[in-house]
Scaffold this motif. Structure first.
Motif: not given
Length: 244
Positions: A113-118, A130-139, A145-153
């Protein structure tokens, strides 16, 4: 009365309609079973059947690396505005590189899967979300760590176990420090880290990376130029396998 099972093409249409009129193959492979009964499939290679449909059915048009759109809705795809200032130009470049990285990631066999914040940015008439296959970062780790950092990648490629395999930060004008801080949060994972920028900023990257604060990961952070990503995208379009 039993509901009529959708054909492959009809089910693909539904995936695209619910994803902004287009979808990467990797998303279609997963989401098609929301609209088609998998228990009735007799063949052993449904992904190959999906590829055949999007390539041969005139209802679908290729608009990127493994990305297809509904032909009848091509004119409905979003269009990026012409940049009017330096900030807008920077964001446009950012979106182009991120879009290429998302499409390359979706094309990799070992990437699940792929993810983007933008999510709202646009790359060649395709929204990044819509290009990314995930809308949020898996737990995959502590939520803070996910909410404060990784999700903004900028872009993350996840493996089949939903751990981050590769993270990209596009650094057009910043000093790389924020990117390195994000990377540090994942120092205990086998994640590869890339900063993408213009070649003339490589020395700034190396200077920042050499600081003792980042010694735990400085041998895992690599520099990619815009030109490298653009060339790799073109190679991938020509069916060359890309590895990051």
């Amino acid at each position: 009365m039993e509901n009529k099972d959708l054909t492959y093409s009809e089910a693909i249409e539904q995936v695209m309609l619910h994803n902004g009129y287009f979808a990467p193959l990797k998303l279609i492979y997963r989401e098609i079973w929301n609209y088609k009964d998998k228990t009735k499939i007799k063949g052993l290679t449904p992904d190959m059947t999906i590829q055949e449909r999007v390539q041969r059915d005139k209802r679908f048009t290729r608009i990127g690396l493994g990305v297809y759109a509904l032909t009848a809705y091509i004119d409905n795809l979003p269009k990026a505005e012409t940049p009017k200032n330096e900030k807008a130009k920077s964001e446009r470049k950012h979106a182009i590189i991120q879009g290429m990285l998302l499409e390359i990631g979706n094309h990799q066999k070992d990437i699940s899967d792929t993810y983007t914040n933008d999510k709202k940015w646009i790359f060649e008439n395709k929204t990044l979300g819509s290009l990314a296959t995930l809308q949020k970062v898996p737990s995959f780790t502590f939520q803070h760590i996910i909410d404060d950092s990784v999700s903004f990648a900028d872009v993350i490629w996840f493996n089949e176990r939903h751990f981050p395999q590769v993270i990209f930060e596009v650094e057009h004008s910043t000093d790389f420090r924020d990117a390195f801080i994000k990377f540090m949060e994942l120092q205990d994972f086998q994640t590869r880290f890339y900063c993408v920028s213009d070649e003339n900023r490589r020395s700034k990257f190396e200077k920042e990376k050499a600081k003792s604060a980042f010694s735990a990961i400085n041998n895992r952070i690599q520099f990619l130029t815009y030109e490298q990503v653009e060339n790799d995208y073109e190679r991938a379009i020509k069916r060359a396998f890309i590895t990051y």
